[in-house]
Write a protein that holds these residues in place. Structure first.
Motif, short mmCIF file in Angstrom:
data_model
loop_
_atom_site.label_atom_id
_atom_site.label_comp_id
_atom_site.label_asym_id
_atom_site.label_seq_id
_atom_site.Cartn_x
_atom_site.Cartn_y
_atom_site.Cartn_z
N SER A 1 0.83 -1.20 0.00
CA SER A 1 0.00 0.00 0.00
C SER A 1 0.87 1.25 0.00
N GLY A 2 2.00 1.19 0.69
CA GLY A 2 2.91 2.32 0.71
C GLY A 2 3.41 2.68 -0.69
N THR A 3 3.60 1.68 -1.52
CA THR A 3 4.02 1.92 -2.90
C THR A 3 2.93 2.67 -3.65
N VAL A 4 1.68 2.24 -3.48
CA VAL A 4 0.57 2.92 -4.15
C VAL A 4 0.45 4.35 -3.65
N ILE A 5 0.60 4.56 -2.37
CA ILE A 5 0.51 5.91 -1.82
C ILE A 5 1.56 6.81 -2.46
N GLY A 6 2.79 6.32 -2.54
CA GLY A 6 3.85 7.12 -3.16
C GLY A 6 3.58 7.43 -4.62
N LEU A 7 3.16 6.42 -5.37
CA LEU A 7 2.87 6.63 -6.79
C LEU A 7 1.70 7.59 -6.98
N ARG A 8 0.68 7.47 -6.13
CA ARG A 8 -0.46 8.37 -6.23
C ARG A 8 -0.07 9.80 -5.88
N MET A 9 0.77 9.96 -4.87
CA MET A 9 1.20 11.30 -4.48
C MET A 9 1.93 11.98 -5.64
N LEU A 10 2.75 11.23 -6.35
CA LEU A 10 3.44 11.80 -7.51
C LEU A 10 2.43 12.27 -8.56
N LYS A 11 1.42 11.46 -8.80
CA LYS A 11 0.40 11.83 -9.79
C LYS A 11 -0.41 13.03 -9.32
N LEU A 12 -0.80 13.04 -8.04
CA LEU A 12 -1.63 14.12 -7.53
C LEU A 12 -0.87 15.45 -7.46
N THR A 13 0.41 15.41 -7.13
CA THR A 13 1.18 16.65 -7.05
C THR A 13 1.42 17.26 -8.42
N GLY A 14 1.26 16.45 -9.47
CA GLY A 14 1.39 16.97 -10.83
C GLY A 14 0.24 17.87 -11.21
N GLY A 15 -0.88 17.75 -10.51
CA GLY A 15 -2.05 18.58 -10.78
C GLY A 15 -2.69 18.27 -12.12
N GLY A 16 -3.60 19.12 -12.49
CA GLY A 16 -4.27 18.99 -13.78
C GLY A 16 -5.34 17.92 -13.81
N SER A 17 -5.77 17.61 -15.01
CA SER A 17 -6.88 16.68 -15.19
C SER A 17 -6.51 15.26 -14.78
N ASP A 18 -5.23 14.88 -14.95
CA ASP A 18 -4.81 13.54 -14.54
C ASP A 18 -4.92 13.37 -13.03
N ALA A 19 -4.57 14.42 -12.29
CA ALA A 19 -4.66 14.36 -10.83
C ALA A 19 -6.12 14.27 -10.39
N LEU A 20 -6.98 15.03 -11.01
CA LEU A 20 -8.39 15.00 -10.66
C LEU A 20 -8.99 13.63 -10.97
N LYS A 21 -8.63 13.07 -12.11
CA LYS A 21 -9.12 11.73 -12.49
C LYS A 21 -8.64 10.69 -11.48
N GLU A 22 -7.37 10.79 -11.07
CA GLU A 22 -6.82 9.84 -10.09
C GLU A 22 -7.52 9.97 -8.75
N MET A 23 -7.80 11.20 -8.33
CA MET A 23 -8.47 11.41 -7.05
C MET A 23 -9.87 10.80 -7.07
N ARG A 24 -10.58 11.02 -8.15
CA ARG A 24 -11.93 10.44 -8.26
C ARG A 24 -11.88 8.92 -8.28
N MET A 25 -10.90 8.38 -9.01
CA MET A 25 -10.76 6.93 -9.08
C MET A 25 -10.43 6.36 -7.70
#
Length: 75
Positions: free
Chosen positions: A7-31
């Motif tokens: 789970s820690g790996t997923v958290i780290g990968l998600r944080m990278l995606k979320l800190t990038g912002g934009g539509s990809d981050a919003l899509k990831e947050m909703r997912m």
């Protein structure tokens, strides 16, 4: 223990995606939120149907592994 490490790996990968912002981050947050609700419902239903903790945790690990694979892909 393995679920926590994975789970820690997923958290780290998600944080990278979320800190990038934009539509990809919003899509990831909703997912992510949808997955949390789905996982809670699935595990609750399985436990109410008589499942023990082991298969429920195994199922969580499957979800986590799928997220690691998805988030690790380039692009």
């Amino acid at each position: 223990m393995m679920l926590g490490l994975e789970s820690g790996t997923v958290i780290g990968l998600r944080m990278l995606k979320l800190t990038g912002g934009g539509s990809d981050a919003l899509k990831e947050m909703r997912m992510m939120l949808g997955e949390k609700f789905d996982a809670a419902f699935e595990s609750g239903a399985n436990l109410m149907a008589g499942a023990t903790a082991e298969p429920v945790l195994d199922r969580y690990r499957q979800h986590v592994a799928a997220n690691v694979a998805r988030l690790s892909r380039p692009g």
